[in-house]
Design an enzyme around this catalytic site. Structure first.
Site, PDB file in Angstrom:
ATOM      1  N   THR A 191       0.828  -1.208   0.000  1.00 33.11           N
ATOM      2  CA  THR A 191       0.000   0.000   0.000  1.00 33.11           C
ATOM      3  C   THR A 191       0.859   1.253   0.000  1.00 33.11           C
ATOM      4  OG1 THR A 191      -1.710  -1.207   1.216  1.00 33.11           O
ATOM      5  CG2 THR A 191      -1.886   1.191   1.159  1.00 33.11           C
ATOM      6  N   SER A 217       2.480  -6.590   0.636  1.00 33.48           N
ATOM      7  CA  SER A 217       2.243  -5.884   1.890  1.00 33.48           C
ATOM      8  C   SER A 217       3.078  -6.540   2.991  1.00 33.48           C
ATOM      9  CB  SER A 217       0.765  -5.928   2.255  1.00 33.48           C
ATOM     10  OG  SER A 217       0.387  -7.256   2.600  1.00 33.48           O
ATOM     11  N   GLY A 218       3.314  -5.790   4.063  1.00 31.39           N
ATOM     12  CA  GLY A 218       4.119  -6.337   5.152  1.00 31.39           C
ATOM     13  C   GLY A 218       3.601  -7.662   5.687  1.00 31.39           C
ATOM     14  N   ASP A 223       7.992  -7.256   3.948  1.00 31.11           N
ATOM     15  CA  ASP A 223       9.168  -6.964   4.768  1.00 31.11           C
ATOM     16  C   ASP A 223      10.249  -8.021   4.540  1.00 31.11           C
ATOM     17  OD1 ASP A 223       7.989  -4.709   6.019  1.00 31.11           O
ATOM     18  OD2 ASP A 223       6.946  -6.018   7.429  1.00 31.11           O
ATOM     19  N   HIS A 250       2.340  -8.462  12.534  1.00 30.53           N
ATOM     20  CA  HIS A 250       3.374  -9.183  11.796  1.00 30.53           C
ATOM     21  C   HIS A 250       4.757  -8.875  12.384  1.00 30.53           C
ATOM     22  CE1 HIS A 250       2.651  -5.322   9.871  1.00 30.53           C
ATOM     23  NE2 HIS A 250       3.827  -5.366   9.280  1.00 30.53           N
TER      24      HIS A 250
END
Length: 300
Positions: A191, A217-218, A223, A250
């Protein structure tokens, strides 16, 4: 300026350890700035035994970690009763496999720096970079030894923000768009990347090109994907706006990215708050424009 200083054992074991390589590169700058370094016991002892910073009045010894030295740094970042003891940030050279790096006081040191908008530096490359940042803000001439850190055209930049921090990331990118566009490549989690691309397109970036390459996304692994870039030395600098006030669903993924950065301590660096990122960006812009110092032309 007063900074807390700590280094896990790995980083002061030998002459080529990160702590000493940092001092080799930055001792002159530390002295130029009159920087106070409030060093936890073993870190101070290692500096003294190596004969570094001899006679520097700003080097202060704190208790060993087991005697509360790191806890004292946390309190002095957060705001001690005596303002004269307040720290302006911390350099903590982390060995990601040292159990003490995840002790409560170690985690709290970073969290309090983020909360109070103070620099938290966890790698040797980041510590080198931060001394140059402060030198530039003091109006000193750029250090040629830091040229590699500021060769943005050869670097990849990661831009990551928790949900509550996404507006601040967009504001930071808008304010420093030209500087960030100098990087050879920008990457971002889902995002955040989409919003950054929309910003760039509104600023005239070609509509058929992503300004920031989007990863997942994370929570879905973004990540971790960026951590892999860091470990492969394909991403040198990360700007990660963390929200320290909410539970992180997360958490393991976030820790993975942070661990990757500290694993390649000589190469990677991470900025963890808008205040830290803005101070870096202002210094980098000054360094890119040699005609200005402290907002004035040098020939004025």
């Amino acid at each position: 300026m007063r900074l807390g200083l700590a280094a896990n054992r790995l980083h002061h074991l030998g002459a080529d350890a990160a702590l000493f390589r940092w001092l080799d590169a930055c001792e002159a700058g530390i002295r130029e700035l009159g920087l106070e370094l409030h060093a936890v016991g073993r870190t101070y002892d290692a500096i003294a035994a190596a004969g570094r910073l001899g006679g520097h009045p700003g080097l202060r010894r704190y208790p060993y970690g087991r005697e509360g030295g790191l806890m004292k740094l946390v309190a002095e970042v957060a705001g001690p009763d005596d303002p004269a003891r307040a720290l302006d940030g911390a350099i903590y050279l982390i060995d990601p496999v040292d159990p003490s790096s995840v002790f409560p006081e170690a985690l709290a040191l970073k969290r309090q720096c983020v909360i109070h908008g103070k620099p938290f530096v966890s790698t040797m490359a980041g510590a080198r970079d931060w001394i140059e940042v402060e030198r530039l803000h003091a109006g000193l001439a750029p250090d040629p030894g830091a040229d590699d850190l500021h060769a943005l055209e050869r670097q990849t930049l990661a831009l990551i923000a928790h949900d509550a921090m996404k507006p601040q990331m967009l504001a930071f990118a808008a304010e420093h768009f030209d500087l960030l566009s100098r990087f050879a490549r920008r990457v971002a989690t889902g995002t955040t990347g989409q919003r950054l691309n929309e910003l760039a397109w509104s600023r005239g970036w070609p509509q058929d090109r992503e300004w920031a390459q989007r990863y997942r996304s994370g929570p879905m692994g973004g990540d971790a994907q960026i951590a892999d870039l860091v470990l492969e030395r394909r991403c040198r600098r990360a700007i990660f706006f963390e929200d320290p006030h909410v539970a992180r669903q997360h958490e393991a993924d976030i820790q993975l990215l942070e661990r990757a950065v500290t694993t390649v301590t000589f190469d990677a660096m991470c900025m963890t708050s808008p205040a830290m990122a803005r101070r870096w960006a202002e210094a980098a812009a000054r360094r890119a424009n040699p005609e200005t110092r402290n907002g004035r032309r040098t020939d004025a």
